[in-house]
Scaffold this motif. Sequence first.
Motif, PDB file in Angstrom:
ATOM      1  N   ASP A  61       0.839  -1.195   0.000  1.00  0.00           N
ATOM      2  CA  ASP A  61       0.000   0.000   0.000  1.00  0.00           C
ATOM      3  C   ASP A  61       0.874   1.245   0.000  1.00  0.00           C
ATOM      4  OD1 ASP A  61      -2.274  -1.477   0.015  1.00  0.00           O
ATOM      5  OD2 ASP A  61      -2.563  -1.407   2.184  1.00  0.00           O
ATOM      6  N   GLY A  62       0.531   2.194  -0.841  1.00  0.00           N
ATOM      7  CA  GLY A  62       1.249   3.457  -0.901  1.00  0.00           C
ATOM      8  C   GLY A  62       2.459   3.421  -1.813  1.00  0.00           C
ATOM      9  N   GLU A  63       2.804   2.288  -2.364  1.00  0.00           N
ATOM     10  CA  GLU A  63       3.972   2.201  -3.234  1.00  0.00           C
ATOM     11  C   GLU A  63       3.543   2.497  -4.667  1.00  0.00           C
ATOM     12  OE1 GLU A  63       6.938  -1.208  -4.887  1.00  0.00           O
ATOM     13  OE2 GLU A  63       6.303  -1.354  -2.799  1.00  0.00           O
ATOM     14  N   VAL A  64       4.299   3.372  -5.322  1.00  0.00           N
ATOM     15  CA  VAL A  64       3.996   3.741  -6.696  1.00  0.00           C
ATOM     16  C   VAL A  64       5.126   3.258  -7.586  1.00  0.00           C
ATOM     17  CG1 VAL A  64       3.592   5.665  -8.285  1.00  0.00           C
ATOM     18  CG2 VAL A  64       2.722   5.766  -5.950  1.00  0.00           C
TER      19      VAL A  64
END
Length: 89
Positions: A61-64
């Motif tokens: 989650d939150g990783e792009v």
Amino acid sequence: MQEASLQGVLKVILIIVLIYYGLKILTRLFGPLLFKYVTKKAGEKFQQHFGQYQQPQQSTDGEVTIEKKPKQNSSNKDVGEYIDYEEVD
């Protein structure tokens, strides 16, 4: 030599007609269930076959992640010169 009686011929025709309509009714009742079963099995086979080639992607989650394509030089300098044509009437 034996001859076919009219009753025997009518009995055979009646049996054929009853079998035809019986199969027609059974197909209408069980056709959708059979179709559903076949499509489910085909989907499972496709999923199993496709799953062999697909690599699992792990993301948090939150990783792009940005994946860029390499630049391709599409212009070809050796094409020649452009000639403008005029339409003659």
